[in-house]
Structures are given as structure tokens and as C-alpha cells.
Enzyme design. Sequence first.
Site, short mmCIF file in Angstrom:
data_model
loop_
_atom_site.label_atom_id
_atom_site.label_comp_id
_atom_site.label_asym_id
_atom_site.label_seq_id
_atom_site.Cartn_x
_atom_site.Cartn_y
_atom_site.Cartn_z
N MET A 86 0.85 -1.22 0.00
CA MET A 86 0.00 0.00 0.00
C MET A 86 0.88 1.26 0.00
SD MET A 86 -3.44 0.43 2.19
CE MET A 86 -2.81 0.50 3.87
N CYS A 87 1.88 1.31 0.83
CA CYS A 87 2.85 2.42 0.92
C CYS A 87 2.20 3.77 1.27
CB CYS A 87 3.65 2.61 -0.35
SG CYS A 87 4.73 1.25 -0.75
N GLY A 88 2.92 4.56 2.02
CA GLY A 88 2.48 5.91 2.36
C GLY A 88 3.58 6.89 2.02
#
Lengths: 225, 307
Positions: B1-3
Site C-alpha cells: 500500500m505504501c504511504g
Amino acid sequence: MEIDCNGLSVREINRQIKEAVKNGEKEIVLLNPGAKHYLAAGVVGDVEIHVKGSAGYFAGTMVHGVRMIIEKNAGWFAGDNMTDGYIEIKGAAGDGVGQGIYNGTIVVRGNAGARTGEIMKNGTIIIGGNSDFMTGLYMMGGKIVVLGNIKGMAGESIVRGAIYVKGDVDSLGKNAKLVEITEEDEEWLKDTLKAHDFPAFTEKFRKIVPIKKRFVYGSAPSEEG
Amino acid sequence: MCGIVGILSRNKKDDLGSLVIEMMKRLQHRGRDGAGVAMYGGISLEKDQYLIRAEILGEDLEEKQSAMEKIADLANRYGNVRSIRNVVESEEYFITDFLVERVDDFQKVRKLALEIQGLKNVAVLSAGKFEMFKDVGTIDVVDSIYSVSEKGGTHAIGHIRFSTESGVDRYHAHPFQSFLYPDITVVHNGQITNYWNTRQRLEAKGHYFTTDNDTECIVHYVADKLLDGYSLEEALENAVKDLDGPFAFIIATPDEIGVAKDKLGLRPAMVAEGDGTYAISSEEVALEPLGLETEYLAPGEFRVYRK
């Protein structure tokens, strides 16, 4: 009652909400919500929940009967899979607002992101501003009202339901067509917009509906209404 | 997902590090494979000075020291090694800073970085006039190793990693740098689905890839456009057209941060502006501590903020 969300986990906030609803609480105010995810997820009951700020992803997901007022923005998937109730977002909504709703009403006073009302089955979504890309993607029922413009591929692969739009439509998606509204539509729009405190109805709305009611991949769309 | 997060201030902020760490902590739910920060304006170097931060592996101390000596020998051929400092020392690896001076051209830094990259047991983490902090694990891990929250600066970008492409190690953590253009770094949430075609085109122009991570092609792509004389706005406009797949990325240069979102809007990005501060994040939850007005980016939209 008030719940100060500052320092609380979402699990703890939702536990307190559910406990209060069980005890007959009719009004709950969430202070310092901090755009946390899943606020009021799965709450069932006749209760009004005021979110005094922004909510994160999945605000009001799977609620039933709840009246939820969000003072600022909501992240992606507000009202996801709600089965009944009312969610009002006074700011902007992220992508996928009203994803898969079965019933109830969602009102966004500002703009909404992409894929508004994706796979919604029933209920009503009203967007006061613009609605982005692929509004009504795979829509299976219900009504979406957009007072501003809709970006590209509106009603992409829509199967049932209708998207009422007052502004411009950049482009239509597969299986979607733009038609004039009927007198019945006009009455419904007047009543609905008035009920939700939107400016007086003007007869500029058009409607996006399916070309073919059951869209099947590989078959040529035909005029069925 | 990564932010992803980015923050830029018109003036140097002493609390920039703590702000960016707080923003990233609020995105921790988006991944736990790695975390990283590129911070600008926090260190002052003379015009001819550059900081090269390298990861040095080795079976024992002797092997690591041997690799460090080789790096120093190489650096002394391009300029003069003023100091060597181990930022991290563990049994498995060192993270070591080489402060190199008397280097009159960034292209020499690029050549030096690539030569160091070719050494056994060595990976270059960054080279330039900024600082890179990245590792596997959570942002708390990165902060505990590098004390990012104690540092100041003008702007920074950060990344919380949920690995979907390539390896989980320090070297594949974001941000990624392109040595083509001074101090350009990127953080990215998504996938670049025309990665190989894009990479081949850039490699045909002489660009050198150091990983197989799709994010790396974004930073080379943008650096390539900047070298061709495009503004960052123009480079991002072209990136939105040329790069396929779901993505939102933040690019940092010595004076700017820019954000771009894919045409279908499949990855989230928000911006916040006010009081000479500009911030970007995957989610509003990370922008909350700043107390600024927030706004969603539309599909295909890009923005650039300058000091």
C-alpha cells in the site's frame, strides 16, 4: 455524550460508541477525530454522531440507521456498504464515497473523488460540488445526484440506477448514455434537494442511465432504455 | 500500500525532522517493510563538498574496513576525503558518511557514486548535499537509528513501505536518488506497469539503474527531463502522460517538492498549504498536525512547491 478521540485507538473509540448506543445514547460527539480511519464502523442504531473535524478512510462503513455528520473532510470509501442511515460530509470526500451502499443517503457538500457510488446497489448519494473520474462505476442501483461537473467516463459499466448531473460531463463510460430527465425525475430532484438544504432546483439536470440493463462483456450495447 | 509524505517550508525549520516523523508515524498502517526520509537544508556544505552515504557489508571488521579504504581511495581520486564517519556500526553492516571536498562538478560525484556502487560489499545510499535516512522496518526504527526527529531543514520527503515490487532491504527502501541530477529523490506509492519499457528507453540514453525497483525509473525519468531543460512542472506533466499504472509520487530537488498522481487516480494524494508551509501526504491523517487547509489531488493532477 462526548468522546475525545485524541490518544484513543479507533477500536477503543468504536467500542465506546457501540457501548453508548447500547445504553440508549441518542447523540454522540467525536472531538479531535484527527482523520482516523473506520470511525463509527459497523454501528447499528438510532443515533446521531457528530464528527468535529475530518474522518479518515471508511468513515461510517457498514452503519445501519445512524445519522453521521462530518464537519470537515472524509477520506476514501465514506459510507462503504452502509445498509441504511444518513451520512453528511460538510467538506470534501475522497475516492469511492458510497461504495457498495445498499440503502440510505450520503450527502457531500464539497467535491467528491473518483469512483463515487462504485457498485452501489440502492440509496442516494448527493454531491454538492464536482464528482471525479468514473462516477457510478459498475453502479447496480440507486441514485447519484451531482450538482457540479462529472469528470471522465461517467457511469462506466453502469448496470442499473441513475446519475443526475447539473453541470458538464467530460465523457461517458461504457454502457452509459445521457438523457433528458422526466417530470417524475424533476419532482424527485426538487423534493430531495430541498430536503437536504441545497439551492433551489433549476431545470438543467440531465440523467446518465445504462444503455443496456444487463451489460455483458463482448456483446454490442443496444438501446433498451 | 505504501504511504508518502512531503513537507517544504519557505524558511528553515528546526523542527522539520520531528514534523516529518510525526506525519510518517500516522501513515504507519500503510506498511512495515521499510521507511525512509530524504532531508534537505539540514547540513551546510561548502560548494565543492559532497556527502556520500554508503552501506558497507562484510563478514568481519577487517572486510568492512577494507571496503571503506577502497571507497576512500576512489574518492581521493576525484577530490579529497575530508572525513569518514560511521553513522551506524553493527556486526553485519556499517552506514558510513564520506565527506568529500575539492569536487568541482556534480557529474564527478555521479561518476564517483557509480564507481563506489561497483565495489564488492558496498551500496551507495545517497550522494549530494542532502541526507538520506532509510532502513527496513518501521519509521520508529529509522528514527531510532538516525535521530531524524532531532534534525532541521527546509524540506523533506518520506516513505512508509509495503513491498509489492523487488526486495525488502535497506537498499530497496525509498527514497530513491538519481545521480543524474543533483540531489533529486523520489518516494512512490503504486506500481509503474510500463517499467521495463521506460527503463530500456532511459538506459538507451545512458542512464544507470542500481536496483530493479520500479520507483527508481521515476526518479531517472524526471531527472532526465530536468537535464533536458524542462521545469519540474513540465517534467511531472510528461510523467503523468508517459508512466502507466497506479501511482502517486513525490519528487524533491534542492529547491522544490512536486507531487503527481496517475491518470485514473488509483492512489491517494492530498496537499495542505498555508503560512509558507506546503505539505503532501497519502492521507489527511498525516496532515492533521500541521493544522493547514487540505485538498485532494484529482486524477492526473500534479503540483510543485518552491522555497
